[in-house]
Every structure is written in structure tokens, then in C-alpha cells.
Design a protein around this motif. Structure first.
Motif, PDB file in Angstrom:
ATOM      1  N   ARG A  37      55.931  52.225 -32.112  1.00 19.67           N
ATOM      2  CA  ARG A  37      55.652  52.053 -30.678  1.00 19.67           C
ATOM      3  C   ARG A  37      56.644  51.067 -30.075  1.00 19.67           C
ATOM      4  O   ARG A  37      56.553  49.860 -30.312  1.00 19.67           O
ATOM      5  CB  ARG A  37      54.234  51.560 -30.467  1.00 19.67           C
ATOM      6  CG  ARG A  37      53.216  52.602 -30.748  1.00 19.67           C
ATOM      7  CD  ARG A  37      51.848  52.107 -30.383  1.00 19.67           C
ATOM      8  NE  ARG A  37      50.879  53.127 -30.742  1.00 19.67           N
ATOM      9  CZ  ARG A  37      49.643  53.111 -30.379  1.00 19.67           C
ATOM     10  NH1 ARG A  37      49.179  52.124 -29.646  1.00 19.67           N
ATOM     11  NH2 ARG A  37      48.835  54.073 -30.750  1.00 19.67           N
ATOM     12  N   PHE A  38      57.584  51.609 -29.337  1.00 20.91           N
ATOM     13  CA  PHE A  38      58.551  50.797 -28.608  1.00 20.91           C
ATOM     14  C   PHE A  38      58.097  50.724 -27.154  1.00 20.91           C
ATOM     15  O   PHE A  38      57.572  51.701 -26.615  1.00 20.91           O
ATOM     16  CB  PHE A  38      59.947  51.422 -28.667  1.00 20.91           C
ATOM     17  CG  PHE A  38      60.532  51.488 -30.045  1.00 20.91           C
ATOM     18  CD1 PHE A  38      61.084  50.361 -30.621  1.00 20.91           C
ATOM     19  CD2 PHE A  38      60.520  52.680 -30.762  1.00 20.91           C
ATOM     20  CE1 PHE A  38      61.635  50.416 -31.897  1.00 20.91           C
ATOM     21  CE2 PHE A  38      61.064  52.743 -32.028  1.00 20.91           C
ATOM     22  CZ  PHE A  38      61.613  51.612 -32.602  1.00 20.91           C
ATOM     23  N   THR A  39      58.334  49.597 -26.529  1.00 18.44           N
ATOM     24  CA  THR A  39      57.996  49.459 -25.118  1.00 18.44           C
ATOM     25  C   THR A  39      59.263  49.207 -24.317  1.00 18.44           C
ATOM     26  O   THR A  39      60.274  48.710 -24.845  1.00 18.44           O
ATOM     27  CB  THR A  39      56.993  48.309 -24.882  1.00 18.44           C
ATOM     28  OG1 THR A  39      57.554  47.097 -25.380  1.00 18.44           O
ATOM     29  CG2 THR A  39      55.677  48.566 -25.598  1.00 18.44           C
ATOM     30  N   ALA A  40      59.210  49.538 -23.046  1.00 23.34           N
ATOM     31  CA  ALA A  40      60.361  49.347 -22.161  1.00 23.34           C
ATOM     32  C   ALA A  40      60.829  47.896 -22.254  1.00 23.34           C
ATOM     33  O   ALA A  40      60.021  46.966 -22.199  1.00 23.34           O
ATOM     34  CB  ALA A  40      59.990  49.703 -20.731  1.00 23.34           C
ATOM     35  N   GLY A  41      62.116  47.717 -22.449  1.00 27.43           N
ATOM     36  CA  GLY A  41      62.698  46.380 -22.552  1.00 27.43           C
ATOM     37  C   GLY A  41      62.922  45.919 -23.972  1.00 27.43           C
ATOM     38  O   GLY A  41      63.653  44.956 -24.210  1.00 27.43           O
ATOM     39  N   VAL A  67      70.550  49.261 -28.773  1.00 28.22           N
ATOM     40  CA  VAL A  67      69.905  50.200 -27.865  1.00 28.22           C
ATOM     41  C   VAL A  67      68.796  49.455 -27.134  1.00 28.22           C
ATOM     42  O   VAL A  67      67.951  48.821 -27.767  1.00 28.22           O
ATOM     43  CB  VAL A  67      69.311  51.400 -28.641  1.00 28.22           C
ATOM     44  CG1 VAL A  67      68.559  52.332 -27.697  1.00 28.22           C
ATOM     45  CG2 VAL A  67      70.395  52.144 -29.399  1.00 28.22           C
ATOM     46  N   THR A  68      68.810  49.516 -25.815  1.00 20.06           N
ATOM     47  CA  THR A  68      67.731  48.949 -25.020  1.00 20.06           C
ATOM     48  C   THR A  68      66.787  50.067 -24.621  1.00 20.06           C
ATOM     49  O   THR A  68      67.210  51.078 -24.041  1.00 20.06           O
ATOM     50  CB  THR A  68      68.284  48.243 -23.762  1.00 20.06           C
ATOM     51  OG1 THR A  68      69.177  47.204 -24.175  1.00 20.06           O
ATOM     52  CG2 THR A  68      67.152  47.629 -22.946  1.00 20.06           C
ATOM     53  N   VAL A  69      65.530  49.913 -24.962  1.00 17.85           N
ATOM     54  CA  VAL A  69      64.517  50.921 -24.680  1.00 17.85           C
ATOM     55  C   VAL A  69      64.206  50.881 -23.185  1.00 17.85           C
ATOM     56  O   VAL A  69      63.896  49.823 -22.640  1.00 17.85           O
ATOM     57  CB  VAL A  69      63.253  50.665 -25.528  1.00 17.85           C
ATOM     58  CG1 VAL A  69      62.169  51.679 -25.203  1.00 17.85           C
ATOM     59  CG2 VAL A  69      63.601  50.686 -27.011  1.00 17.85           C
ATOM     60  N   THR A  70      64.310  52.029 -22.525  1.00 15.03           N
ATOM     61  CA  THR A  70      64.126  52.072 -21.067  1.00 15.03           C
ATOM     62  C   THR A  70      62.735  52.522 -20.637  1.00 15.03           C
ATOM     63  O   THR A  70      62.369  52.354 -19.473  1.00 15.03           O
ATOM     64  CB  THR A  70      65.177  52.994 -20.419  1.00 15.03           C
ATOM     65  OG1 THR A  70      65.046  54.300 -20.982  1.00 15.03           O
ATOM     66  CG2 THR A  70      66.578  52.455 -20.651  1.00 15.03           C
ATOM     67  N   ALA A  71      61.969  53.109 -21.568  1.00 10.88           N
ATOM     68  CA  ALA A  71      60.598  53.545 -21.266  1.00 10.88           C
ATOM     69  C   ALA A  71      59.801  53.528 -22.565  1.00 10.88           C
ATOM     70  O   ALA A  71      60.380  53.630 -23.649  1.00 10.88           O
ATOM     71  CB  ALA A  71      60.602  54.949 -20.676  1.00 10.88           C
ATOM     72  N   VAL A  76      63.629  56.100 -31.231  1.00 11.51           N
ATOM     73  CA  VAL A  76      64.892  55.549 -30.739  1.00 11.51           C
ATOM     74  C   VAL A  76      65.995  56.043 -31.674  1.00 11.51           C
ATOM     75  O   VAL A  76      65.791  56.134 -32.886  1.00 11.51           O
ATOM     76  CB  VAL A  76      64.865  53.999 -30.726  1.00 11.51           C
ATOM     77  CG1 VAL A  76      66.212  53.421 -30.368  1.00 11.51           C
ATOM     78  CG2 VAL A  76      63.800  53.498 -29.768  1.00 11.51           C
ATOM     79  N   SER A  77      67.155  56.356 -31.110  1.00  9.92           N
ATOM     80  CA  SER A  77      68.250  56.846 -31.941  1.00  9.92           C
ATOM     81  C   SER A  77      69.560  56.142 -31.602  1.00  9.92           C
ATOM     82  O   SER A  77      69.713  55.559 -30.531  1.00  9.92           O
ATOM     83  CB  SER A  77      68.415  58.362 -31.782  1.00  9.92           C
ATOM     84  OG  SER A  77      68.769  58.678 -30.456  1.00  9.92           O
TER      85      SER A  77
END
Length: 155
Positions: A37-41, A67-71, A76-77
Motif C-alpha cells: 500500500r503506497f500513498t500519494a507522496g 519514483v514519487t507516488v502520485t496517487a 510501483v515500477s
């Protein structure tokens, strides 16, 4: 940093545990992190070592991709680049781990390492890369009867 995260994956390994010319490494090699579970930011930092041996002991090149998660997402890749990284070795291994830095400021966590065998050598000994070409022989090697696939000789 504690190791809390699962392995990154090479989704196009073929055979399992191997990266070969079939994956066209000159286009980069995809690494994926799934089911987290990645969150934005959040920031995910991929650390990559390309080694000249199958055990990952002789590091030839290193790179780091951020990589910065945007949403909010569970995947993530990152694509390991060809120039200066994958092109540095003909046969060996690739080692990848990643570090997740949460956007909320909590402590970063790192994954376990994933290792894949890496070979740019085709059956028969030719090496694949962006400038490699398939050769069809219609005669003796080195004569004008040997030419790239799709090239016809005019008479």
C-alpha cells in the motif's frame, strides 16, 4: 533501516530467474513492486547493481531510480536503463532492492534483494544490444552473400 518489505520482481523473466535477449534489455528492464500500500507522496528508491558474475559479487555498475507516488496505489515500477548500466555487462547478474519513504514522515523501510541472472549472449555466441542485427547467411561468412535479415541482394 529495517527490512520489512517483500522482494521487487522482474515481471518478464524468461526463463524464471533470468533476463536474456528475449526481454530486449536495450529497451530497459522493468522492475515492479506489487501488493504494497503506497500513498500519494511516498518515495520509492530503487537501488540497482549490475554485476559481471552470476552471484552478484563483482559489481560493474550501479544506479538509483527514485519514483514519487502520485496517487494511492499497490504497484510501483522502475525501468533499469540501458545506457551506462545494462550495457556494461554481457553476462552476469542484476541485483535490486527498494526503499519506501512514506509521505507522512514515518521511518523508511527497505526490501529484501532480488537477483536475476543476466545474459546478452544469444545461442551461437552473438551479443544482443541496440545495434545488433539478425544475420541470414546465404553463402560464406564475410562474403556479399551474408547480409542482415530483410536485405535482398540485387542482381
Amino acid at each position: 533501516m529495517t527490512i520489512e518489505l517483500d522482494f521487487p520482481e522482474f515481471p518478464f523473466e524468461e526463463p524464471p530467474g533470468g533476463i536474456t535477449c528475449a526481454q530486449k534489455p536495450c529497451n530497459g528492464i522493468l522492475v515492479v513492486v506489487d501488493h504494497i500500500r503506497f500513498t500519494a507522496g511516498d518515495t520509492v528508491t530503487f537501488d540497482v547493481a549490475v554485476c559481471s558474475d552470476p552471484d552478484g559479487q563483482n559489481v560493474t555498475e550501479r544506479t538509483r531510480g527514485v519514483v514519487t507516488v502520485t496517487a494511492d496505489t499497490t504497484s510501483v515500477s522502475y525501468t533499469i536503463p540501458w545506457d551506462g548500466v545494462l550495457d556494461a555487462v554481457i553476462e552476469g547478474s542484476i541485483i535490486v532492492f527498494y526503499t519506501r519513504t512514506p509521505a507522512d514522515g514515518s521511518a523508511p523501510s527497505s526490501s529484501q534483494e532480488a537477483i536475476a541472472q543476466y545474459s546478452r549472449r544469444r545461442p551461437g555466441g552473438a551479443v544482443c544490444g541496440p545495434d545488433s542485427r539478425e544475420v541470414i547467411s546465404f553463402g560464406e561468412p564475410g562474403t556479399d552473400d551474408e547480409r542482415p535479415a530483410g536485405v535482398l541482394r540485387r542482381r
